[in-house]
Design an enzyme around this catalytic site. Sequence first.
Site, PDB file in Angstrom:
ATOM      1  N   HIS A  22       0.851  -1.195   0.000  1.00 48.42           N
ATOM      2  CA  HIS A  22       0.000   0.000   0.000  1.00 48.42           C
ATOM      3  C   HIS A  22       0.886   1.243   0.000  1.00 48.42           C
ATOM      4  CE1 HIS A  22       1.318  -0.364   4.129  1.00 48.42           C
ATOM      5  NE2 HIS A  22       1.028   0.911   4.293  1.00 48.42           N
ATOM      6  N   ASP A  45       0.716   5.098   1.994  1.00 44.35           N
ATOM      7  CA  ASP A  45       0.049   5.585   3.206  1.00 44.35           C
ATOM      8  C   ASP A  45      -1.066   6.594   2.887  1.00 44.35           C
ATOM      9  OD1 ASP A  45       1.525   4.036   4.940  1.00 44.35           O
ATOM     10  OD2 ASP A  45       3.067   5.567   5.228  1.00 44.35           O
ATOM     11  N   HIS A  65       4.765   0.226   0.014  1.00 43.53           N
ATOM     12  CA  HIS A  65       5.558  -0.523   0.993  1.00 43.53           C
ATOM     13  C   HIS A  65       4.733  -1.616   1.640  1.00 43.53           C
ATOM     14  CE1 HIS A  65       3.827   2.965   3.100  1.00 43.53           C
ATOM     15  NE2 HIS A  65       3.732   2.186   4.162  1.00 43.53           N
ATOM     16  N   ARG A  84       5.985   6.615  13.737  1.00 45.38           N
ATOM     17  CA  ARG A  84       5.827   7.131  12.373  1.00 45.38           C
ATOM     18  C   ARG A  84       5.339   8.570  12.395  1.00 45.38           C
ATOM     19  NH1 ARG A  84       1.403   4.805   8.134  1.00 45.38           N
ATOM     20  NH2 ARG A  84       0.331   6.811   8.173  1.00 45.38           N
TER      21      ARG A  84
HETATM   22 FE   LIG Z   1       2.148   2.173   5.617  1.00 49.67          FE
END
Ligand SMILES: [Fe+2]
Length: 281
Positions: free
Chosen positions: A101, A103, A257, A272
């Site tokens: 996918h 983000d 990723h 993140r």
């Molecule tokens: Fe992700």
Amino acid sequence: MKQQHITVTPWAGAMGALVEGADLSQDLPDDVIAEIRQALLDHLVIFFRRQEMTPEQHLAFARRFGTLNLHDQVKGMEDHPEIIEVRKEPQDERNFGGAWHGDVTYMEEPPLGSILYAKEVPPVGGDTLWANQYLAYEELSDGMRAMLDGLTVIHTPAKIYGLQSQDWSKDSSVKTSPNETAEYETEHPLIRTHPETGRKCLAVSGLFTPRLKDMTEEESAPLLDFLMAQATREPFTCRWRWEAGDVAFWDNRCTLHYALNDYHGHRRVMHRVTINGDKPY
Ligand SMILES: [Fe+2]
């Protein structure tokens, strides 16, 4: 390659580079930030080792590249809402990001990129893979590229976070649960032009892209399945084996990723921070 301040060493044939000579906890001069930005544009994902950053320093570094994103479905850390703690406990079954996918690509203005900082990693496993979406596009035939140019694809968080989604709270430490705020759709070009490099890339995003505009899921599936396979072909990828203190900074506009879920019984904790991007064209 030695730039003026940092050293950039390619990590795999298709993409990725190790960047040395930058302490991300510091308020780096503008020319060092410019070199890091150029390394990101050239290599799509860049890795830094042995970093020691507080959450404030992590946020400060990310802010050098743009404004910060608040995830519309997953709650951030109590004291630092712009940081998502990607935590998997030993007993958790499901991991965050465990399929190919990009983000939050369903946002009207999807992110520029994310900066992921490893706090605690399993003794082995939990690697992340990235895939180069310039190559995924460029390696298609002329005929296929011509057919895809101009198509629009529907993005939505519904399958991952919507009312019909699998409840994250049952088998993971991800702070979300099925809700109606994920029941929306966004339209983006299937072939996107990178706003900084000017290069075209493929822009599909796994379960976030269930169908093409004006088509059913069933009608879209043969083409989208083919494109996801193309997007994630092994020669277009790189893979990172994490150690605590590592940082990965990826360009979300031209990569996908995948976070491997192969470390059951161990804890993995990452921070993140995601940087806002702009409307795809
Ligand atoms: Fe992700």
